[in-house]
Scaffold this motif. Structure first.
Motif, short mmCIF file in Angstrom:
data_model
loop_
_atom_site.label_atom_id
_atom_site.label_comp_id
_atom_site.label_asym_id
_atom_site.label_seq_id
_atom_site.Cartn_x
_atom_site.Cartn_y
_atom_site.Cartn_z
N GLN A 231 -23.30 3.38 -26.10
CA GLN A 231 -22.26 2.99 -25.15
C GLN A 231 -20.91 3.52 -25.65
O GLN A 231 -20.57 3.37 -26.82
N GLU A 244 -21.22 2.89 -29.57
CA GLU A 244 -21.98 1.87 -30.29
C GLU A 244 -23.46 2.07 -29.98
O GLU A 244 -23.83 2.29 -28.82
N LEU A 247 -29.84 -1.37 -29.75
CA LEU A 247 -31.29 -1.26 -29.84
C LEU A 247 -31.95 -1.71 -28.54
O LEU A 247 -31.54 -2.72 -27.95
N ARG A 248 -32.98 -0.98 -28.14
CA ARG A 248 -33.73 -1.33 -26.93
C ARG A 248 -35.21 -1.38 -27.25
O ARG A 248 -35.69 -0.60 -28.08
N PRO A 259 -32.26 -7.45 -26.76
CA PRO A 259 -32.05 -7.65 -28.20
C PRO A 259 -31.63 -9.08 -28.54
O PRO A 259 -31.91 -9.58 -29.62
N MET A 260 -31.00 -9.76 -27.55
CA MET A 260 -30.61 -11.15 -27.79
C MET A 260 -31.84 -12.00 -28.04
O MET A 260 -31.77 -13.05 -28.66
N ASN A 304 -25.03 -2.05 -35.38
CA ASN A 304 -25.00 -3.48 -35.67
C ASN A 304 -25.89 -3.78 -36.87
O ASN A 304 -27.02 -3.30 -36.93
N ASP A 366 -17.50 -7.70 -35.52
CA ASP A 366 -18.03 -7.83 -34.16
C ASP A 366 -17.81 -9.26 -33.63
O ASP A 366 -17.76 -10.20 -34.41
N ASP A 367 -17.73 -9.37 -32.33
CA ASP A 367 -17.67 -10.68 -31.65
C ASP A 367 -16.57 -11.57 -32.22
O ASP A 367 -16.75 -12.77 -32.38
N LYS A 390 -16.61 -10.23 -25.86
CA LYS A 390 -16.53 -10.06 -24.41
C LYS A 390 -16.31 -11.37 -23.67
O LYS A 390 -15.78 -11.38 -22.57
N GLN A 394 -13.85 -11.68 -20.51
CA GLN A 394 -14.35 -12.07 -19.19
C GLN A 394 -13.80 -13.40 -18.72
O GLN A 394 -13.47 -13.54 -17.54
N GLU A 425 -14.22 -5.70 -26.10
CA GLU A 425 -15.60 -5.50 -25.63
C GLU A 425 -15.77 -6.03 -24.23
O GLU A 425 -15.05 -6.96 -23.83
N GLU A 428 -14.94 -4.82 -17.83
CA GLU A 428 -15.71 -4.46 -16.64
C GLU A 428 -14.84 -3.99 -15.48
O GLU A 428 -15.33 -3.36 -14.55
N TYR A 447 -18.64 -1.90 -19.29
CA TYR A 447 -19.26 -1.24 -18.13
C TYR A 447 -18.23 -0.42 -17.34
O TYR A 447 -18.57 0.53 -16.66
P1 C2E Z 1 -22.97 -6.71 -29.47
O1 C2E Z 1 -23.05 -5.92 -30.73
O2 C2E Z 1 -21.78 -7.56 -29.27
O3 C2E Z 1 -23.12 -5.65 -28.30
C1 C2E Z 1 -22.44 -5.70 -27.11
C2 C2E Z 1 -23.31 -6.22 -26.01
O4 C2E Z 1 -22.54 -6.29 -24.82
C3 C2E Z 1 -24.47 -5.31 -25.68
O5 C2E Z 1 -25.53 -6.14 -25.27
C4 C2E Z 1 -23.94 -4.51 -24.50
O6 C2E Z 1 -24.96 -3.97 -23.69
C5 C2E Z 1 -23.16 -5.57 -23.78
N1 C2E Z 1 -22.09 -5.03 -22.94
C6 C2E Z 1 -21.39 -3.89 -23.10
N2 C2E Z 1 -20.46 -3.77 -22.14
C7 C2E Z 1 -20.55 -4.85 -21.36
C8 C2E Z 1 -19.85 -5.29 -20.19
O7 C2E Z 1 -18.93 -4.67 -19.69
N3 C2E Z 1 -20.23 -6.48 -19.66
C9 C2E Z 1 -21.24 -7.20 -20.18
N4 C2E Z 1 -21.55 -8.36 -19.60
N5 C2E Z 1 -21.93 -6.83 -21.28
C10 C2E Z 1 -21.58 -5.65 -21.86
P2 C2E Z 1 -27.00 -5.88 -25.74
O8 C2E Z 1 -27.28 -4.42 -25.78
O9 C2E Z 1 -27.86 -6.75 -24.92
O10 C2E Z 1 -26.97 -6.37 -27.23
C11 C2E Z 1 -26.80 -7.70 -27.51
C12 C2E Z 1 -26.61 -7.95 -28.97
O11 C2E Z 1 -27.79 -7.63 -29.70
C13 C2E Z 1 -25.52 -7.09 -29.60
O12 C2E Z 1 -24.27 -7.64 -29.32
C14 C2E Z 1 -25.90 -7.16 -31.03
O13 C2E Z 1 -25.44 -8.35 -31.62
C15 C2E Z 1 -27.41 -7.22 -30.98
N6 C2E Z 1 -27.95 -5.89 -31.27
C16 C2E Z 1 -28.08 -4.82 -30.46
N7 C2E Z 1 -28.57 -3.77 -31.14
C17 C2E Z 1 -28.74 -4.17 -32.42
C18 C2E Z 1 -29.21 -3.53 -33.62
O14 C2E Z 1 -29.54 -2.35 -33.68
N8 C2E Z 1 -29.26 -4.30 -34.75
C19 C2E Z 1 -28.85 -5.60 -34.76
N9 C2E Z 1 -28.92 -6.27 -35.90
N10 C2E Z 1 -28.40 -6.22 -33.66
C20 C2E Z 1 -28.33 -5.51 -32.50
#
Ligand code: C2E
Ligand code: MG
Ligand code: MG
Length: 472
Positions: A231, A244, A247-248, A259-260, A304, A366-367, A390, A394, A425, A428, A447
């Motif tokens: 992204q 960034e 992972l999918r 990933p959540m 991450n 992060d966050d 985010k 939001q 983060e 939108e 987004y």
């Molecule tokens: P994160 O690191 O805070 O990643 C940002 C999340 O926000 C991502 O969700 C992304 O798809 C989502 N996002 C980005 N832009 C927007 C937007 O405009 N609106 C909304 N509503 N969401 C947006 P995703 O991909 O579902 O990932 C969720 C969490 O999973 C990540 O939060 C991170 O904590 C974890 N994660 C993802 N990939 C990895 C990884 O490779 N390793 C680890 N340890 N954790 C990961």
């Protein structure tokens, strides 16, 4: 056969054997087979038998019964620090207390370790009342467990997590009932020490999905079901500054899993270690690829990192090895850490961050704003960047009294005083972007700029955009 004497008296011939010893050894065998050696409480076998009896009675009388699964909190630590004999003494004391507190129709058993099970019989024919009674007994049990125990060197206070499941009749198997009480006990543990939880089928379904997921994650690593999405992260003028990696997981039977959902399972089971390594390796591959092209050569890539992964002993070495192996420039790689990860073990975090920083890597918090937000630590650690969570961005768009905007402004002020970049983060909309810009935020992700995309697709778009702007 009896004989007759001359005077007509009946004479009996035979042996007299003293069977006391035999009786005693039979009792001993019975004791060993059905009772726990340490506490003398019924063991798993006798528990199973009694459950059968209680279920049969419950079926006849249509009355409710309950299974209470009790697990001591922090028993392992006591055992490790004070020694097993002290741990044994404690278990014996608690066993006596449990026995003393339950009715004669109830069974208190020890399953092993610090796990006890209580079967409550005849709790009445109304589910609500039965649940209430079982809950009261559980509270009572908790109260007697938390009373101090005199141990050789100190007075110890225990706590226990208790899971409860009700039953009526014998429709559910004994294993199933124990499993339910165990699940509820886990929930009690997860909700904090010293709690009581009732079994909840919704929770059960979630746990089953998690168990299934655990097996599936193991397989998925070997069969290439994981992939990365990228992204965009953009600067104030809309210029691309990096991406960034997210992972999918596309699982053949579960579909796309968020990933959540799977990261916490991977964390809990330790599978995050191979998975995290996989992400690191692939991030280095992407960076190597990017280095070869003018369109992407200046971009940085954030990954991450989860707590368990980061706090591994040889995490620094793993990162160094990946960088060396792929021959990438470490200052293009950014590790996203959360506040809770850092604060979990602040000394270890500081040590590792400094070593990695010395190698040339960058760090992003992060966050930000969702955790403890300890300003003192933030200033002491080598973070280059803070990502505003985010949820603030939001909520701020919806919040009339603008409380979230105030928080955002404070984060931006703090970060700029500490010389850190701020990335917002989850941006939108144009409105959100304009507000953030107005408050001094210069970097964005969300987004509005682009959804996470498969690596190939992301690269193609960036390259064509770059060559488009170059030729225009
Ligand atoms: P994160 O690191 O805070 O990643 C940002 C999340 O926000 C991502 O969700 C992304 O798809 C989502 N996002 C980005 N832009 C927007 C937007 O405009 N609106 C909304 N509503 N969401 C947006 P995703 O991909 O579902 O990932 C969720 C969490 O999973 C990540 O939060 C991170 O904590 C974890 N994660 C993802 N990939 C990895 C990884 O490779 N390793 C680890 N340890 N954790 C990961
Ligand atoms: Mg992140
Ligand atoms: Mg985030």
């Amino acid at each position: 056969m009896p004989e007759k004497a001359a005077d007509g008296a009946v004479i009996w011939n035979g042996f007299i054997t003293d069977i006391t010893e035999q009786k005693q050894s039979q009792e001993k065998i019975h004791q060993l087979a059905f009772y726990d050696d340490l506490t003398g409480l019924p063991n798993r076998r006798l528990l199973d038998y009694r459950m059968g009896l209680v279920q049969a009675a419950s079926s006849r009388l249509r009355s409710y019964g309950a299974i209470l699964f009790i697990d001591l909190d922090d028993f392992k630590r006591l055992n490790d620090t004070m020694g097993h004999s002290v741990g044994d003494e404690l278990l014996k004391t608690l066993a006596r207390r449990l026995e003393g507190r339950t009715r004669s129709v109830d069974t208190v058993a020890r399953l092993g370790g610090d796990e006890f099970v209580v079967i409550l019989d005849r709790l009445g024919n109304k589910e609500n009342e039965a649940a209430q009674r079982a809950g009261l007994v559980a509270e009572d049990i908790q109260a007697i467990i938390t009373q101090p125990v005199n141990l050789p060197q100190h007075e110890h206070r225990c706590a226990a997590s208790i899971g409860i499941t009700l039953f009526q009749g014998d429709v559910d198997s004994r294993e199933e009932l124990l499993r339910r009480a165990d699940t509820a006990m886990y929930q009690a543990k997860a909700d904090g020490r010293n709690s009581i939880r009732f079994y909840n089928p919704e929770l059960q379904r979630r746990m089953e999905r998690q168990f299934r997921m655990e097996a599936e994650i193991r397989q998925a690593i070997d069969s290439d079901q994981f992939f990365l999405h990228l992204q965009k992260q953009v600067g104030g003028n809309g210029k691309l500054i990096g991406a960034e990696a997210l992972l999918r997981w596309n699982n053949p039977s579960l579909g796309m899993v968020s990933p959540m959902e799977f990261i916490p399972v991977a964390e809990e089971t330790g599978l995050i270690l191979p998975l995290g390594n996989w992400v690191l390796e692939n991030a280095c591959r992407i960076l190597k690829d990017w280095e070869q092209e003018a369109a992407t050569a200046d971009l940085s890539l954030s990954i991450n990192v989860s707590a368990r992964q980061f706090h591994q002993k040889d995490f620094v070495r793993q990162v160094q090895r990946a960088i060396d192996e792929h021959k990438v420039s470490p200052d293009r790689l950014k590790l996203e850490l959360t506040e809770s990860l850092v604060l979990e073990d602040i000394e270890d975090s500081m040590d590792k961050m400094e070593q990695l920083h010395a190698l040339g890597l960058h760090f992003s918090m992060d966050d930000f704003g969702t955790g403890y937000s300890s300003m003192a630590y933030l200033s002491r650690l080598p973070f280059d960047e803070v990502k505003i969570d985010k949820s603030f961005v939001q909520n701020a768009a919806r919040d009339r009294n603008q409380r979230d905007w105030v928080i955002i402004e404070a984060i931006i002020g703090l970060a700029s005083n500490l010389n850190m970049r701020v990335v917002a983060e989850g941006v939108e909309t144009q409105t959100q972007q304009s507000y953030l810009c107005h408050l001094g935020c210069r970097c964005f992700q969300g987004y509005f700029y682009g959804r996470p995309k498969p690596v190939e697709e992301f690269n193609v778009a960036i390259k064509s955009q770059f060559h488009g702007t170059e030729s225009s």
